[in-house]
Design a protein around this motif. Structure first.
Motif: not given
Length: 207
Positions: A8-14, A186-196
């Motif tokens: 997920l990434v929020r857009h850069g400053q507007s 502009g800062v990514p948040v990185i998730y890895r998900l389980k099968p559930d």
């Protein structure tokens, strides 16, 4: 099967972020800083070895442009991308386009604070965070999450409040705690998900 990756990434400053205006569904462009934030997001993801199979974004140009700039840095221009208004920012109604300080003068500090920070009290003609979640979450469940669980490495570039809707479910926030969950532009948040569909790991590149 590929990893179940969701970024997920929020857009850069507007331009309106810079001017301290309520933005909502209005469509200002990125600032020069916002352009750099978008490029930096792509560079950071590339440096960590990430590539993507599909991307989702809103119907607003600040999110679309952030995605395009990040993908260019990743060398993935032309990535299959789906745009949907379900991922648009929270609609601020009559507050849209107003300076936040001017709004406090007009309606009072306490009332504006309630509109901005309460979970379920919308501004006049607009959406509360609860309303935004009711719009965004079904789209996540029916369109985005299945792609992730099928092994498609998925990038979502959207807005502070539409992304909070996803984070509320992913991180199991309460209505109170989600309001305090900050998302930097502009800062990514990185998730890895389980099968559930629950979180296996999460890395917020904001630290």
């Amino acid at each position: 099967m590929s990893e179940r990756l969701l970024v997920l990434v929020r857009h850069g400053q507007s331009e309106w972020n810079l001017k301290n205006l309520f933005t909502g569904w209005r469509d200002p462009d990125l600032t020069e800083l916002g352009v750099e934030e978008a490029k930096t997001a792509g560079k950071r993801l590339k440096a960590d070895g990430y590539t993507f199979d599909i991307a989702f974004t809103s119907k607003l140009s600040r999110a679309q442009k952030t995605l395009d700039l990040a993908l260019a840095e990743l060398g993935q221009t032309g990535l299959p991308t789906i745009e949907n208004l379900a991922l648009n920012e929270r609609d601020y109604g009559e507050l849209s386009g107003l300076n936040k300080d001017d709004a406090r003068v007009k309606w009072g500090e306490e009332q504006v604070h309630i509109w901005r920070r309460s979970y379920d009290v919308p501004p006049p003609g607009g959406e509360s965070l609860k309303d935004t979640i009711a719009r965004t979450l079904p789209y996540y469940v029916t369109e985005i999450l299945p792609k992730v669980l099928q092994g498609n490495r998925t990038l979502v570039v959207a807005h502070g409040n539409s992304l909070r809707a996803l984070i509320m479910v992913l991180e199991k926030h309460t209505p109170e705690s989600i309001m305090k969950r900050e998302l930097l532009t502009g800062v990514p948040v990185i998730y890895r998900l389980k099968p559930d569909s629950t979180i296996e790991s999460v890395v917020d590149l904001a630290g």
